[in-house]
Design an enzyme around this catalytic site. Structure first.
Site, PDB file in Angstrom:
ATOM      1  N   ASP A   8       0.863  -1.187   0.000  1.00  0.00           N
ATOM      2  CA  ASP A   8       0.000   0.000   0.000  1.00  0.00           C
ATOM      3  C   ASP A   8       0.899   1.236   0.000  1.00  0.00           C
ATOM      4  O   ASP A   8       1.704   1.423   0.906  1.00  0.00           O
ATOM      5  CB  ASP A   8      -0.891  -0.033   1.251  1.00  0.00           C
ATOM      6  CG  ASP A   8      -1.944   1.061   1.250  1.00  0.00           C
ATOM      7  OD1 ASP A   8      -2.980   0.868   1.909  1.00  0.00           O
ATOM      8  OD2 ASP A   8      -1.728   2.112   0.625  1.00  0.00           O
ATOM      9  N   ASP A 103      -3.234   2.155  -5.620  1.00  0.00           N
ATOM     10  CA  ASP A 103      -2.004   2.139  -4.800  1.00  0.00           C
ATOM     11  C   ASP A 103      -1.904   0.922  -3.893  1.00  0.00           C
ATOM     12  O   ASP A 103      -1.049   0.866  -3.022  1.00  0.00           O
ATOM     13  CB  ASP A 103      -1.902   3.429  -3.978  1.00  0.00           C
ATOM     14  CG  ASP A 103      -2.652   3.359  -2.658  1.00  0.00           C
ATOM     15  OD1 ASP A 103      -3.746   2.753  -2.620  1.00  0.00           O
ATOM     16  OD2 ASP A 103      -2.142   3.890  -1.664  1.00  0.00           O
ATOM     17  N   GLU A 104      -2.763  -0.074  -4.125  1.00  0.00           N
ATOM     18  CA  GLU A 104      -2.837  -1.184  -3.176  1.00  0.00           C
ATOM     19  C   GLU A 104      -3.008  -2.496  -3.927  1.00  0.00           C
ATOM     20  O   GLU A 104      -3.819  -2.575  -4.850  1.00  0.00           O
ATOM     21  CB  GLU A 104      -4.083  -0.946  -2.324  1.00  0.00           C
ATOM     22  CG  GLU A 104      -4.016  -1.416  -0.917  1.00  0.00           C
ATOM     23  CD  GLU A 104      -5.359  -1.148  -0.232  1.00  0.00           C
ATOM     24  OE1 GLU A 104      -5.837  -2.066   0.434  1.00  0.00           O
ATOM     25  OE2 GLU A 104      -5.917  -0.045  -0.389  1.00  0.00           O
TER      26      GLU A 104
END
Ligand code: DCP
Ligand code: MG
Length: 356
Positions: A8, A103-104
């Site tokens: 993350d 983003d993860e």
């Protein structure tokens, strides 16, 4: 036992903006709409978080908490492109990648041979490469399943890593607050607290029946999660576009007879590999590859106009292989054969394509 990494990025949009405009580095920065236009904060850096500013907060409230807050307009195309770059790094370690957002992502690195197979070292290497190549920081969680990996990536955030080894699960899980469980929101947490449950250890003292009585169909999942058990696979969105097998021979194959003799084992292997992938795939083309002794190579493919099962024909591969070899008629060091696949999701959705 699986090895799962959850990655993350730290204050993602804000970090990208600060990277691209270093004069922001020491300021509290929020990405989102401006306060005078009833905007909302998408995210902010950790400097702004110290003032209590948070994602999804109205920008008007954010400036009350942090009068010096600097607002930056989001640039989604840039975030999408950075996300692609991060995934390019991931793919050096595994194809089993499940993106949760830009983003993860979860990575299943159980089969990864890099870093001597150490998921912890793989996660550290990914973090180092993102830092060096993209000048951003990501946090990582390493654990035997998705549930624990996600909790772990949050444990030492920002720019941190936390590892829960299989043998650590038994000691780690009892102290874990129930609100860390995905799916336990404010309402469920309050209900649990009324029952005297605040940690996973408390949850473990309830039987499956009790949990189902109190929490319905979620009960069984709670039973498992409170023991650190989560068997959900890492689900890729990645679609296989082709399947092929190839072999490099110890001694170059000198003539067409030798080449054709070598085709049957390759064909058998291709059939076997094909039977192991999802049966939702349909074949659109068959192809062969020939690499000659001088390392030049050629591929030849042909469309299968009829039903897709017709690719399973050794004589047709032999015919194609002869034609490919005839292009140079030289000794051969490598032969390959394969099929091009149709996206299983589009099998019956031809018309949908025209919508785009
Ligand atoms: N995002 C958003 N609106 C939200 C939450 C997030 O637009 N309510 C966007 C902005 C974030 C990105 O998604 O940068 C990733 O979300 P995260 O929850 O991972 O938050 P950050 O990466 O910003 O911070 P953290 O360091 O906590 O991961
Ligand atoms: Mg993030």
């Amino acid at each position: 036992m699986r090895k799962i990494i959850h990655i993350d990025a730290d204050s993602f949009y804000a970090s990208v903006e600060i990277r691209d405009n270093p004069s922001l580095r020491h300021l509290p920065v929020a990405v989102g709409g401006s306060p005078d236009k009833r905007g909302v904060i998408a995210t902010c850096n950790y400097n702004a978080r110290a003032f209590g500013v948070r994602s999804a907060m109205s920008s008007a409230k954010a400036v009350l908490l942090c009068p010096d807050l600097v607002f930056v307009r989001p640039r989604f195309e840039v975030y999408r492109s950075v996300s692609k770059d991060i995934h390019t790094i991931f793919r050096d370690y595994t194809d089993l990648i499940e993106p949760l957002s830009l983003d993860e992502a979860y990575l299943d690195v159980s089969e990864c041979k890099a870093c001597k197979g150490s998921a912890t070292l793989i996660a550290e290497e990914i973090r180092a490469r993102v830092r060096q190549d993209l000048r951003l920081t990501v946090s990582a969680g390493v654990a035997p399943n998705k549930f624990l990996a996600k909790i772990a990536s949050d444990w030492n955030k920002p720019d941190g890593i936390f590892v829960i080894r299989p043998q650590d699960v038994k000691d780690f899980i009892p102290q874990l607050p129930v609100r860390k469980i995905n799916g336990v929101g404010k309402v469920t947490a309050a209900k649990m607290e009324a029952l005297g449950i605040t940690t996973c250890g408390d949850l473990q003292r309830l039987s499956k029946d009790d949990l189902e009585r109190h929490f319905g169909s979620y009960g069984e999942r709670l039973y498992n999660l409170s023991r650190g058990v989560d068997n959900r696979p890492v689900q890729t969105e990645w679609v296989r576009k082709s399947l092929s097998v190839e072999h490099t021979y110890d001694h170059d194959l000198q003539n067409l007879d030798a080449i054709l003799d070598s085709c049957e084992p390759l064909f058998e292997e291709l059939l076997e590999r094909f039977n192991r992938i999802s049966d939702a795939y349909l074949v659109s083309k068959r192809f062969v590859k020939v690499k000659f002794a001088d390392f030049t190579q050629t591929t030849l493919e042909e469309l299968l106009p009829g039903y897709s099962g017709q690719w399973r024909s050794l004589p047709d591969y032999l015919r194609l292989m002869s034609a490919a070899w005839a292009r140079q008629k030289k000794p051969v060091r490598l032969l390959g054969m394969g099929v091009r696949l149709r996206d299983p999701k589009n099998n019956n959705l031809g018309e949908q394509l025209s919508l785009f």
